[in-house]
Design a protein around this motif. Sequence first.
Motif, PDB file in Angstrom:
ATOM      1  N   ASP A   1       0.829  -1.216   0.000  1.00 15.00           N
ATOM      2  CA  ASP A   1       0.000   0.000   0.000  1.00 15.00           C
ATOM      3  C   ASP A   1       0.855   1.253   0.000  1.00 15.00           C
ATOM      4  O   ASP A   1       0.541   2.238  -0.677  1.00 15.00           O
ATOM      5  CB  ASP A   1      -0.943   0.012   1.208  1.00 15.00           C
ATOM      6  N   GLN A   2       1.952   1.239   0.756  1.00  8.98           N
ATOM      7  CA  GLN A   2       2.830   2.410   0.814  1.00  8.98           C
ATOM      8  C   GLN A   2       3.555   2.637  -0.512  1.00  8.98           C
ATOM      9  O   GLN A   2       3.883   3.774  -0.842  1.00  8.98           O
ATOM     10  CB  GLN A   2       3.849   2.242   1.942  1.00  8.98           C
TER      11      GLN A   2
ATOM     12  N   ASN B   1       0.746   4.384  -2.586  1.00  3.64           N
ATOM     13  CA  ASN B   1       0.119   5.580  -2.031  1.00  3.64           C
ATOM     14  C   ASN B   1       1.094   6.568  -1.413  1.00  3.64           C
ATOM     15  O   ASN B   1       0.703   7.640  -0.983  1.00  3.64           O
ATOM     16  CB  ASN B   1      -0.926   5.198  -0.975  1.00  3.64           C
TER      17      ASN B   1
END
Length: 172
Positions: free
Chosen positions: A167-168, A171
């Motif tokens: 996710d990092q 995003n």
Amino acid sequence: MAKKKNNRVKSAESDLKEKLVTLNRVAKVTKGGRTFSFAAIVVVGDGNGTVGHGLGKAREVASAITKAVDDAKKSLIKVPIYNGTIPHAQHGRYGAGRIFIKPAADGTGVIAGGAMRAVLEVAGVHNVLAKSIGTSNPHNVVKATIDALSKLRSPIEVARMRGISMDQVFNG
């Protein structure tokens, strides 16, 4: 089963597709006159992320192509492909051949010319935008395309290298 070492892959050779990129008639000048032979550049791939290139020279066309295919099977690399495209934009270079490849939306197709198109199609990339910037010499364009494809990194690999979650990566 595939064995992986230094981004090179050995897979079952029966499912590999081969595509002839160019076939040249070359001459060697001897005291008895010119001796003609053929040089073939071939790319092979399984259409699922594995691709390699090879060069073969022989007196006959069929022998040159066979030698090129055998050479290509020795230089297979694995390419990350997601949803029929590449994960990110990448530059490749070999000699005076420079290329740029960029991911494309579904339905775009392979927007590439000549030698680049052959490499991307046998690799299994269905949607990509590509541009050859330097020379149009097929030897250099094929090797520059392979160079760019070998530099591609999957999102999983990037997350693992940075020590962060998937996710990092997307995003933040």
